[in-house]
Design a protein around this motif. Structure first.
Motif, mmCIF file in Angstrom:
data_model
loop_
_atom_site.group_PDB
_atom_site.id
_atom_site.type_symbol
_atom_site.label_atom_id
_atom_site.label_comp_id
_atom_site.label_asym_id
_atom_site.label_seq_id
_atom_site.Cartn_x
_atom_site.Cartn_y
_atom_site.Cartn_z
ATOM 1 N N LYS B 86 0.834 -1.189 0.000
ATOM 2 C CA LYS B 86 0.000 0.000 0.000
ATOM 3 C C LYS B 86 0.869 1.240 0.000
ATOM 4 O O LYS B 86 1.398 1.648 1.014
ATOM 5 N N ILE B 87 1.015 1.805 -1.183
ATOM 6 C CA ILE B 87 1.738 3.061 -1.304
ATOM 7 C C ILE B 87 0.798 4.050 -1.977
ATOM 8 O O ILE B 87 -0.279 3.674 -2.430
ATOM 9 N N PHE B 88 1.184 5.316 -2.032
ATOM 10 C CA PHE B 88 0.369 6.295 -2.739
ATOM 11 C C PHE B 88 0.772 6.247 -4.206
ATOM 12 O O PHE B 88 1.827 6.741 -4.582
ATOM 13 N N SER B 89 -0.067 5.637 -5.024
ATOM 14 C CA SER B 89 0.355 5.322 -6.383
ATOM 15 C C SER B 89 0.586 6.563 -7.230
ATOM 16 O O SER B 89 1.383 6.542 -8.142
ATOM 17 N N ARG B 147 8.744 4.145 3.807
ATOM 18 C CA ARG B 147 7.818 5.156 4.305
ATOM 19 C C ARG B 147 7.570 4.956 5.790
ATOM 20 O O ARG B 147 7.508 5.907 6.566
#
Ligand SMILES: Nc1ncnc2c1ncn2[C@@H]1O[C@H](COP(=O)(O)OP(=O)(O)OP(=O)(O)O)[C@@H](O)[C@H]1O
Ligand SMILES: [Mg+2]
Lengths: 516, 235
Positions: B86-89, B147
């Motif tokens: 889950k990253i900020f795409s 992160r």
């Protein structure tokens, strides 16, 4: 293997050929030429001059050329390929138009009147379509005109795109770099600081002078555009940035308008609060109402906000319309004689003055929006928009951020509502129908969701353009619809997408890299 | 350091955690293994405050946190790297890392931390201006962990960091986890890859349909016939 440049031109050419023929069949070639004439101040006449018609066709040809030239521009695209695409597009569309033109010209020459079947195709319009020449000469002219203008514009747009592309890939050499116009000099001028000073100076002068010279009608039209820009910027905060759809945005517009109206109109409450105080209160009340709406629902997942605001907006409109509230909000009649701005006690009410008030408001909201976008809060909104779970895992107070976004959005809508009521000196329940919300959502999406310049463009396209097109009367909605369809086709993310396209090029430039 | 007692968590009528208790001491790597749907992610989500337990308690450094909102739990030093890369795409690598330091306002410190992350994950440095969504799966996992590190966690909750990675990358990720641990961060590790997880864990718990059914040191569980049969694909 068929060259993709020819292919591209062929496809675009057929599309534009059909568009031209359709325009001819519904009589729009005459109307369009007339419109161009108007733009240049020609007087009204039944048939517009040949020159304006040629100009109209050249514009369409250039449009075809621009659409045909390669997009996205990859390293394999050379100037020659762009030229070929444009040439083919022009030839094909011109040929289609020429064939139809020739058939109708021939019919007309044989005294057959197509108006029995096609009420818009008059002998005059056929003559114009063929440049007042014989069917053969006329259709050849049409073909030549389309070909040349499409080729020229394909070449031009290649030049602009390759230039733009160069900027994004600064430093790297590529075919395009060695390609046609290199124009490093021009680039340097455009990128220098002075260019931006000059740009802003010109903008400022235009903004100061225009309202004085173009008359009250355009002040009215662009006043409306300005108010919708404010609305769009406001909705952008909660929907574009924080990613929470709000359908009943008009509710806050109505709250701002009515707060302002009730405070400044003689009826029904005999209040005459100062303009600026009333304006501030309108903003405040709308902001608080956003807060109150958000409190119970913003910690729920899903699109509850969209539904709840939708209901809220309808309840407000129905309440305002009902007899129940007549004593407090003047009921369906609406509120008249709403106050205008004063500065140091001097009334400030001409259309020119009010245009200035709107311009200042637009600039102020734009500035605030811009600052918000780049703030920590703005980043938090963007993160929530992308993935709320991860956003919370990184320590963002999702509920608080969304609540702040909603009340800011509502406050901005309140400002727009107050300005709207004050400018019209009247507001009634029908000013606050759901259509306003839908318009604002559309303009934000059309402009490119989440993007500030996009809101300006969207507001011009959706609120300004229909007024400009009013001249064309019955075609207004048709053109408007066509424009919308074309633009959503070309730019599904809006005219000016907020996400940085230069970063997403990586995906678009894969070898197979052309979308269908 | 972390003490979880009698955790009962429901999704509507589904009783996902049925009285889970475990603890984690300062400096430990504790692994939580179990089959799909056993409730491992649910445990992590509850510890990080995204889910609320109906009963039971979570205490961190002696303070109850099961009613603390997630953003405050982050500030206490518990960082959750959720399952599934889950990253900020649509943010760049740099921006993703900056979001990890959201609770930190010190620009210079953020830059220093980012350097440290880049030193650990050199691939990310090469791709610092690329959008997160365009990274490969392994790079995205590194970014998610990076992160997490940006917030200076005291306790890192890792949910299946090896999911979908090639064997070489799995080794690398586990090396990195051990390294992070050696530099003083306690780790609660949820894993499908029981073999690797047990190998690096000081202690481990086995979760089955919402209940802890076994516990012990990593080595002991690696040798346990029941664990071998159920989770190590053994005979
Ligand atoms: N949001 C939800 N709504 C309803 N049920 C859920 C939800 N999330 C998880 N569950 C259920 O709770 C149980 C535990 O889920 P959880 O995600 O904790 O499993 P897990 O051990 O992490 O599994 P995996 O190894 O597949 O990730 C499962 O039965 C799942 O179906
Ligand atoms: Mg899981």
């Amino acid at each position: 293997m068929r060259s993709s440049a020819v292919d591209n031109g062929l496809r675009t050419g057929v599309t534009f050929g059909i568009v031209i023929v359709t325009m001819f069949l519904i009589g729009f070639t005459v109307t369009g030429a007339g419109l161009i004439g108007k733009l240049f101040g020609a007087s009204d006449s039944a048939t517009p001059s040949l020159m304006f018609y040629s100009l109209f066709m050249i514009l369409i040809g250039m449009w075809a050329g621009a659409s045909a030239s390669p997009r996205p521009l990859t390293e394999a695209d050379t100037f020659k390929r762009a030229l070929i695409s444009g040439l083919v597009a022009g030839l094909v569309s011109g040929a289609i138009a020429a064939v139809i033109g020739f058939i109708f010209g021939d019919l007309s020459a044989n005294k057959i009147d197509p108006r029995t079947y096609l009420p818009s195709v008059s002998p005059d319009s056929i003559k114009l379509f063929l440049f007042n020449q014989t069917p053969l000469m006329g259709s050849l002219t049409l073909l030549a005109l389309m070909t040349v203008s499409a080729a020229v514009s394909a070449a031009l747009s290649f030049f602009f795109r390759s230039n733009h592309w160069l900027k994004n890939k600064s430093g790297e050499t590529s075919n395009a770099a060695r390609g046609f116009f290199q124009s490093a000099g021009l680039n340097r001028v455009l990128q220098s600081q002075y260019a931006s000073y000059v740009f802003w100076a010109i903008t400022a002068v235009v903004l100061i002078i225009l309202p004085r010279v173009w008359g009250s009608y355009w002040n009215y039209v662009f006043g409306t555009v300005g108010i919708y820009i404010i609305l769009g910027l406001g909705l952008n905060i909660i929907t574009g940035w924080a990613g929470q759809l709000v359908i009943g945005y008009v509710a806050f517009f109505a709250i701002g308008a009515y707060t302002f109206a009730l405070l400044t109109a003689p009826e029904p409450h005999h209040l005459t609060v100062n303009f600026w105080v009333a304006l501030a209160l309108g903003v405040l009340v709308a902001g608080i109402s956003g807060l109150l709406i958000g409190l119970p629902i913003l910690n729920l997942r899903g699109d509850y906000l969209a539904i709840v605001t939708l209901g809220f907006a309808e309840i407000i409109r129905i309440l305002l319309k009902s007899d129940l509230m007549t004593d407090y909000t003047a009921g369906p009649r609406g509120i008249r004689d709403i106050g205008g701005p004063t500065i140091l006690g001097k009334p400030f009410v001409s259309d020119v003055d009010f245009m200035y008030v709107i311009i200042v408001a637009v600039l102020a909201v734009t500035f605030i929006a811009h600052r918000l976008r780049n703030s920590r809060t703005g980043k938090a909104w963007f993160a929530i928009n992308l993935d709320e779970t991860v956003a919370r895992a990184t320590g963002i107070n999702a509920f608080g951020s969304k609540l702040l976004a909603l009340s800011l959005s509502a406050a901005v809508a309140g400002l727009a509502g107050a300005l709207f009521a004050s400018r019209n000196q009247f507001t009634g329940p029908d000013d606050h129908a759901l259509m306003v919300s839908i318009n604002v959502i559309c303009l934000v999406i059309v402009g490119g969701i989440g993007n500030i310049p996009g809101v300006f463009l969207g507001a011009f396209a959706l609120k300004g353009l229909p007024e400009i097109l009013r001249e064309t009367e019955s075609y207004r909605l048709l053109i408007f619809g066509v424009l919308l369809v074309i633009m959503m086709r070309l730019r599904p993310e809006g005219f000016l997408p907020a996400r940085r396209p230069e970063l997403e090029k990586h995906a678009a430039q894969t070898p197979s890299g052309k979308e269908a | 350091m972390l003490k979880v007692e009698n955790l009962q968590v429901y999704y509507g009528a589904i009783h996902a955690l049925q009285g889970v208790s475990f603890h984690l001491e300062q400096g430990e790597i504790v692994a939580l293994i179990g089959a799909n749907g056993a409730g491992k992610s649910t445990v992590l989500n509850t510890v990080s405050g995204i889910l609320r337990p109906r009963e039971g308690s979570v205490a961190f450094e002696g303070q109850a946190i099961h009613e603390t909102p997630p953003q405050d739990i982050v500030r206490k030093g518990i960082i959750h790297v959720p399952e599934g890369r889950k990253i900020f795409s649509r943010m760049t690598v740099t921006e993703n890392l900056e979001m990890g330091a959201y609770t930190n306002n010190d620009r210079a410190a953020i830059n220093r931390d980012m350097e440290a992350v880049f030193a650990r994950f050199s691939r990310l440095r090469e791709r610092r201006d690329q959008l997160g969504g365009t990274l490969s799966g392994g790079e995205q996992q590194m970014l998610a962990i990076g992160r997490g590190l940006m917030a200076h966690p005291k306790l890192l909750l890792l949910d299946e960091p090896s999911m979908g990675l090639s064997p070489i990358l799995v080794e690398q990720i586990f090396d990195i986890i051990q390294d992070i641990n050696e530099q003083g961060t306690s780790i609660l590790l949820v894993e499908q890859n029981a073999q690797m997880a047990l190998a690096i864990a000081d202690r481990a718990y086995v979760l089955e349909t919402g209940n802890i059914v076994m516990q012990g040191t990593g080595d002991d569980l690696l040798k346990d016939p029941k664990v071998i049969a159920a989770y190590l694909g053994g005979h």
